[in-house]
Enzyme design. Structure first.
Site, short mmCIF file in Angstrom:
data_model
loop_
_atom_site.label_atom_id
_atom_site.label_comp_id
_atom_site.label_asym_id
_atom_site.label_seq_id
_atom_site.Cartn_x
_atom_site.Cartn_y
_atom_site.Cartn_z
N TRP A 1 74.73 4.19 -23.96
CA TRP A 1 74.97 4.70 -22.60
C TRP A 1 75.50 6.14 -22.66
O TRP A 1 75.16 6.97 -21.84
CB TRP A 1 75.99 3.81 -21.88
CG TRP A 1 76.26 4.25 -20.45
CD1 TRP A 1 75.59 3.86 -19.34
CD2 TRP A 1 77.26 5.19 -20.02
NE1 TRP A 1 76.10 4.49 -18.24
CE2 TRP A 1 77.12 5.31 -18.62
CE3 TRP A 1 78.24 5.93 -20.66
CZ2 TRP A 1 77.95 6.13 -17.87
CZ3 TRP A 1 79.05 6.76 -19.90
CH2 TRP A 1 78.90 6.85 -18.53
N HIS A 2 76.31 6.40 -23.70
CA HIS A 2 76.90 7.74 -23.79
C HIS A 2 75.93 8.78 -24.29
O HIS A 2 76.17 9.98 -24.13
CB HIS A 2 78.14 7.69 -24.70
CG HIS A 2 79.32 7.04 -24.03
ND1 HIS A 2 79.51 5.70 -24.03
CD2 HIS A 2 80.35 7.58 -23.34
CE1 HIS A 2 80.62 5.42 -23.36
NE2 HIS A 2 81.14 6.54 -22.93
N GLY A 3 74.85 8.37 -24.89
CA GLY A 3 73.88 9.37 -25.32
C GLY A 3 72.85 8.80 -26.26
O GLY A 3 73.08 7.78 -26.92
#
Lengths: 481, 396
Positions: A314-316
């Site tokens: 989700w963060h990258g």
């Protein structure tokens, strides 16, 4: 548009407040929608159309779900309503990484729409909640669009669920509620702005200074890791504070997103204090549907790995984020196992155990944020090695001139680091509470407290404006998510 | 409830007064086009078009415009500087520090690759344009050399820089090194600016001229009676004044004139590239219509185009300039590869050279200079300050 920009602070915000309160109750969602679209279009003039398309499609699909709920088609429309936002997210965020990793094909770079991870999760949770009957489908498309686009939390959270603001969106906030919360919201916004502009940005300068050196000594390596953690925490929690503050000013009660995560004594506690709304989202929409912890041990470990793989992703779209997420999964499993073993024979005094746990979480935080911060795993590994005096980042034969540079850089930012560390624990809030209680004991105590609070807020606004005027580069880290 | 009423009143009232007040001041405040303290032109109001909206340039330009035209901009920048110094206890603001009455910009660490790049550039020029001629080089120390280390600021290893440059140059060519560093002290520099003071570098000029064998031709002495007439330009706020955003007393520029400097004329490439029908042509010195100016460009103080009073020396930034000195004692010619420090030094050398050509490789490609510069028989000098040596990537 950035919260920490002159355009937002001195034009967009007063205009929005004025229009919002000047319009009749029924028209407020429309004001919010128009201003939110303007806010988003200022930074993403083209992708605002993508967001509008996603709103229209999900609205239509949920209408079809309602209409065909009893039939098989209803289920298909429901699946589509959840799947389509994630397909868009996959295309914009993960397609390049997927093609490169799986097929070894380098595809043309795709620009990531700001905040797509946040509003995708909001749309998806809304669709699930409507289908499962947790909330009623919003029939007014303006109200629904106002929920998805709500500018205070649109681009960097917190992830607000429809159920949490449904009442205000449908019935409006009453004046007494706003009266109670407007002042608090203003203070919260100013504090968040200060966290971002005065701490996170300055910590970011320090991080850049050290990174530019190439090599450093051990002390500076630890200072670097601390500065990275401070930058990320103050950047993200500052944004959340601003969002919550703006929500309060407009009559909304947004959920808390951070509760002093650095004081945690375990990784599981850390994640109950860090990006709370994201953790809760994964818990409610991924972990529990998969069975949570009410399953066999191997299955539970599998569930944990899946949730933390997704949390990392989700963060990258990068291996560092995958490793970052899985690292927490491993630590959570380890903590559970170690906890059970220790509970059989508790041999340490509570104070000693507490100290050990704080040190353990402190190191985990520093190491994990180095993984999070770096673009590559090799860079992260070099930074981690440097903490222990090893690897390519450590200057082995530094001369006097070089050592003087290291000492200077450390001395130059030590106060900022201390302010950052003190500001990330509950001490300042505790001090303010005590001070306020003492002042309120006097006859005119209440007024003095509120005047003082207003003066401090205005002071923070002036100081942040001064920083913004002096340096124009201050992007939010979490915008890339 | 009553309590919340006045609390709400204070909060909303102060909020609106603060933000709306700023908007009102913004509206009535006359729009400036330049910031004298920062010595730069301010962003202009952006034009709203479909293209500028779609490519986001309107939004970006509006942000810049609003930042540049914020009311009390200088005062707010000063508040930021005080906060950085006094609260955060930073030792610099925007990389500028103030000690011993001087503002200086941090410059560290030594970039050895840059030093080698500069040496390669100098060697390449020597091989291409003047392999048979006498070539010298000198390095002007930046203010950090005098201030940084002894005041606890990081600095470059200057000895290593000079040694490395000399070693690299010695590999392929013969350059004569002129050590002017020992001729200088911090008092030879302006307090608020990066540059040296012309009236205090007569010994440097003599040292360079002596090394190149023309010292006897200079028409001034290093003693008290130099033979020059001093002229003052007051209220000079140097480049570091604006960046430091702290209160400092302005400097006074002193420029030196005598008959030689009065009769010298200066040609610069930028002023001799006519437009219109003659676009693409260059009027070389001596050609009909060539624009010639004096070496001290007092017109730069008044024309509003220059934001830097130091531009009075040879007109400021220019890619290529040729100064002709009819009253010079010799007919020798000199080519200087230079940066802005040379602008104030070159008038002092006019007594010894009939013609001095100034080449600034930051603004002209070294492959092109053969079109304009005649190196045949000329002395050649490379004169760069240490900041350029450490950032040689800016040389074309």
């Amino acid at each position: 548009m950035l919260f920490s920009s002159i355009t937002f602070l001195y034009f967009f915000l007063p205009a929005t407040i004025f229009l919002y309160f000047a319009s009749p109750q029924k028209g407020r969602n429309l004001v919010l929608l128009v201003m939110s679209l303007l806010f988003y279009a200022w930074g993403e003039p083209v992708y605002v159309l993508l967001m509008l398309a996603q709103i229209a499609v999900s609205y239509a699909l949920l209408w079809l779900v309602d209409r065909y709920r009893a039939r098989r088609a209803g289920g298909i429309f429901y699946i589509l309503s959840v799947l389509l936002p994630f397909m868009a997210l996959f295309y914009f965020k993960y397609f390049n990484f997927f093609m490169d990793t799986v097929f070894g094909i380098r595809t043309k770079a795709i620009a990531l729409p700001i905040g797509i991870s946040f509003y995708t999760f909001q749309i998806a949770s809304y669709c699930v909640d409507v289908y499962r009957g947790r909330v009623e489908r919003q029939k007014n498309i303006v109200t629904y669009a106002a929920y998805v686009t709500l500018f205070p939390q649109l681009v960097a959270g917190p992830i607000v669920r429809y159920s949490e603001i449904e009442r205000i969106l449908t019935r409006g906030a009453d004046l007494s509620h706003i009266r109670m919360n407007f002042g608090n919201g203003m203070v919260r916004f100013a504090v968040g702005l200060g966290k971002k502009v005065l701490i996170a940005n300055v910590a970011g300068e320090f991080v850049s200074e050290i990174a530019a050196l190439g090599q450093r000594d051990i002390l500076l390596s630890w200072a670097y890791a601390a500065a990275v953690a401070i930058q990320i925490y103050f950047d993200f929690s500052g944004y959340s504070d601003m969002a919550i503050g703006l929500g309060s000013m407009l009559g909304f009660d947004f959920p808390e997103n951070f509760r002093y995560p650095f004081i945690s004594k375990s990784v599981s506690e850390f994640w109950r204090r860090w990006h709370i709304t994201l953790g809760a989202w994964f818990r409610d929409y991924v972990y529990i549907p998969m069975g949570g912890n009410r399953v066999s041990m191997p299955r539970w470990i599998g569930n944990v790995l899946v949730v933390w793989l997704f949390t990392g992703l989700w963060h990258g779209a990068g291996w560092n984020f995958i490793v970052w997420g899985l690292m927490f999964a491993v630590l959570l499993v380890f903590e559970k196992g170690a906890g059970r073993l220790y509970d059989r024979r508790r041999f340490l005094p509570e104070a000693v155990l507490s100290g050990i746990r704080h040190v353990y979480v402190g190191i985990v935080i520093l190491v994990s944020f180095l993984v999070f911060h770096n673009d590559s795993l090799s860079g992260a590994w070099a930074d981690i090695q440097a903490l222990f005096g090893a690897g390519s980042r450590i200057a082995r034969n530094a001369g006097d001139t070089q050592m003087a540079v290291y000492a200077y850089l450390f001395r130059n930012r030590i106060v900022m680091l201390c302010i950052g560390l003190i500001g990330s624990v509950p001490f300042p809030a505790w001090l303010w509470t005590k001070l306020r209680a003492r002042m309120q004991a006097g006859a005119a105590g209440d007024r003095i407290v509120h005047i003082l609070r207003t003066v401090v807020t205005a002071g923070l606004l002036v100081l942040c404006t001064a920083y913004l005027i002096d340096g124009s580069f201050n992007p939010f880290l979490y915008f890339r998510f | 409830m009553k309590r919340y009423k006045w609390e709400w009143g204070i909060a909303l009232g102060s909020f609106l007064v603060c933000l709306a007040g700023t908007m009102v001041i913004w509206t009535v405040d006359p729009e400036e086009t330049v910031s004298r303290s920062e010595r730069r032109r301010l962003a202009q109001k952006p034009e709203l078009t479909w293209e500028s909206l779609a490519d986001k340039s309107f939004m970006d330009d509006t942000e810049k415009y609003l930042l540049d035209h914020f009311p009390f901009r200088d005062g707010l920048r000063r508040i930021k500087a005080y906060f950085a110094y006094d609260v955060l206890q930073q030792k610099e603001n925007n990389d500028i520090y103030v000690v011993q009455g001087h503002a200086a910009k941090l410059e560290y660490p030594l970039n050895e690759a840059s030093v080698k790049r500069l040496a390669a550039k100098m060697t390449g020029l020597w091989q291409q344009y003047f392999p048979e001629q006498d070539v010298w080089y000198a390095v002007v120390p930046d203010k950090n050399y005098f201030l940084a280390e002894k005041n606890g600021y990081p600095s470059m290893d200057y000895e290593r820089m000079i040694r490395l440059l000399s070693q690299e140059l010695a590999k392929n060519a013969e350059f004569g090194y002129i050590d002017i560093i020992s001729d200088l002290t911090i008092d030879d520099y302006y307090n608020t600016d990066t540059h040296w003071r012309q009236e205090r570098i007569l010994d440097v000029a003599h040292h360079i001229a002596d090394a190149m064998g023309v010292g006897g031709s200079l028409n001034f002495s290093k003693g008290e009676d130099t033979g020059f007439t001093e002229h003052e330009i007051r209220d000079f706020y140097g480049v570091y004044y604006g960046q430091a955003a702290l209160p400092m007393e302005p400097d006074t520029i002193v420029y030196l004139t005598d008959e030689v400097t009065e009769t010298a004329v200066m040609w610069s490439l930028e002023e001799n590239m006519p437009g219109g029908a003659e676009a693409g042509k260059v009027r070389m010195p001596g050609e009909a219509g060539a624009v010639l100016k004096p070496v001290y460009r007092l017109d730069k103080l008044d024309d509003g185009k220059s934001l830097d009073k130091y531009d009075v020396f040879a007109g400021g930034a220019s890619s290529l300039q040729v100064i002709t000195s009819p009253d010079a004692v010799t007919d020798r010619r000199l080519v200087i590869f230079r940066d802005s420090y040379t602008s104030s030094l070159v008038p002092l050398l006019l007594g010894a050279y009939r013609e001095i050509t100034l080449v600034d490789l930051r603004y002209i490609d070294s492959a092109r200079i053969g079109e304009y510069v005649d190196f045949d028989g000329a002395d050649v000098l490379f004169l760069y300050n240490t900041a350029i040596v450490n950032h040689a990537e800016m040389l074309k």
